[in-house]
Design an enzyme around this catalytic site. Structure first.
Site, PDB file in Angstrom:
ATOM      1  N   CYS A   1       0.539  -1.365  -0.110  1.00  0.00           N
ATOM      2  CA  CYS A   1       0.216   0.389  -0.314  1.00  0.00           C
ATOM      3  C   CYS A   1       0.512   1.075   0.382  1.00  0.00           C
ATOM      4  CB  CYS A   1      -0.722   0.005   0.909  1.00  0.00           C
ATOM      5  SG  CYS A   1       0.065   0.376   2.561  1.00  0.00           S
ATOM      6  N   GLY A   2       2.050   1.229   0.401  1.00  0.00           N
ATOM      7  CA  GLY A   2       2.933   2.120  -0.247  1.00  0.00           C
ATOM      8  C   GLY A   2       2.745   3.743   1.472  1.00  0.00           C
TER       9      GLY A   2
END
Length: 282
Positions: free
Chosen positions: A115-116
């Site tokens: 997801c970062g």
């Protein structure tokens, strides 16, 4: 250092035939990033270029903007109870006088490879902390044919992907389409951080004449990283998110998605793309 790939047993089924064989998998291990001795983030990454990853992460968070602001990056010894080094903890020391932002108020400490950097919800946070306004003068000008050629050039340089099929990649190209650098990682945001961190260490920030190409989608996090490094053009082989498009429009970033074959969508910053030639060809 951990290995980039590892071997595991796999049961292979092909056309009704069952066999057992070793398979090459991409390695995934946690990396804890400390800033002046204080833990600030944990990310799941493919070992390799850890110092660049940490430096790039801190560029994205507005902590670092030049090589002069970076004093040192070291692996932390004694990371386990027996005192051995796991090479999974790095400490970044800033140079004396560097003012540190309170990044803990803007994001969650834990990050994942998928997801970062979660937790930044405001476009204002990027606008107010960006060191390098996107103001390429004269603007980078790219033909659609040149842009269309970049994914194949990126794919040809993915050495570990060829062995595992399990890595994201990010690459920097110049205005003529020449490959400047490429990094691979199990996390797409890590691959970009490794590129940006290497540029910081080499004294090449801002990347004001570069094109950043990512092998997956263009999330807000990746657009943020491009803006923070002064990159004027971000291209992705898959879709952008709505917030990535909003950020690109507000900061002047050229954002291109679905870059596949001769097709592409230009979501923002179309003045850097020679669309007239493409229309004439169509």
């Amino acid at each position: 250092m951990g290995r980039v790939t590892e071997r595991r047993k796999v049961i292979r089924v092909r056309d009704g035939s069952v066999s057992e064989r070793p398979d090459t998998l991409v390695a995934e291990e946690p990396l804890e990033i400390r800033l002046n001795g204080r833990p600030i983030a944990i990310t799941m990454r493919t070992p390799g270029d850890d110092f660049a990853l940490a430096a790039g992460f801190l560029v994205s968070e507005g902590v670092l903007g030049s090589a002069e602001e970076l004093q040192s990056i070291v692996y932390c010894a004694g990371a386990t109870q027996d005192g051995s080094n796991t090479y999974n903890v790095v400490d970044v020391r800033t140079a004396p006088g560097v003012v540190l932002p309170d990044i803990t108020l803007e994001r969650n400490v834990y990050t994942t490879s998928s997801c970062g950097l979660c937790g930044k919800a405001s476009l204002d946070a990027v606008r107010t902390t960006a060191r390098f306004p996107i103001a390429d003068a004269p603007p980078v000008r790219l033909g659609t044919g040149l842009l269309a050629s970049l994914p194949d050039r990126l794919r040809a340089s993915q050495r570990v992907f060829d062995r595992t099929g399990g890595l994201h990649a990010a690459a920097l190209f110049d205005e003529q389409g020449e490959l400047l650098d490429v990094r691979e990682d199990v996390g797409r945001h890590n691959a970009v951080d490794k590129l940006i961190g290497r540029a910081l260490q080499s004294g090449d920030l801002p990347l004001s004449r570069a094109v950043l190409l990512v092998s997956g989608r263009a999330s807000f996090e990746l657009a943020q990283k491009a803006v923070m490094a002064g990159v004027p053009v971000l291209a992705a082989v898959s879709a952008p998110s709505s917030l990535a498009v909003d950020l690109a429009a507000e900061t002047g970033l050229t954002l291109i998605g679905f870059l596949r074959g001769s097709s592409m969508n230009v979501y923002a910053g179309e003045h850097r793309v020679a669309l007239g030639a493409a229309a004439a060809q169509g």
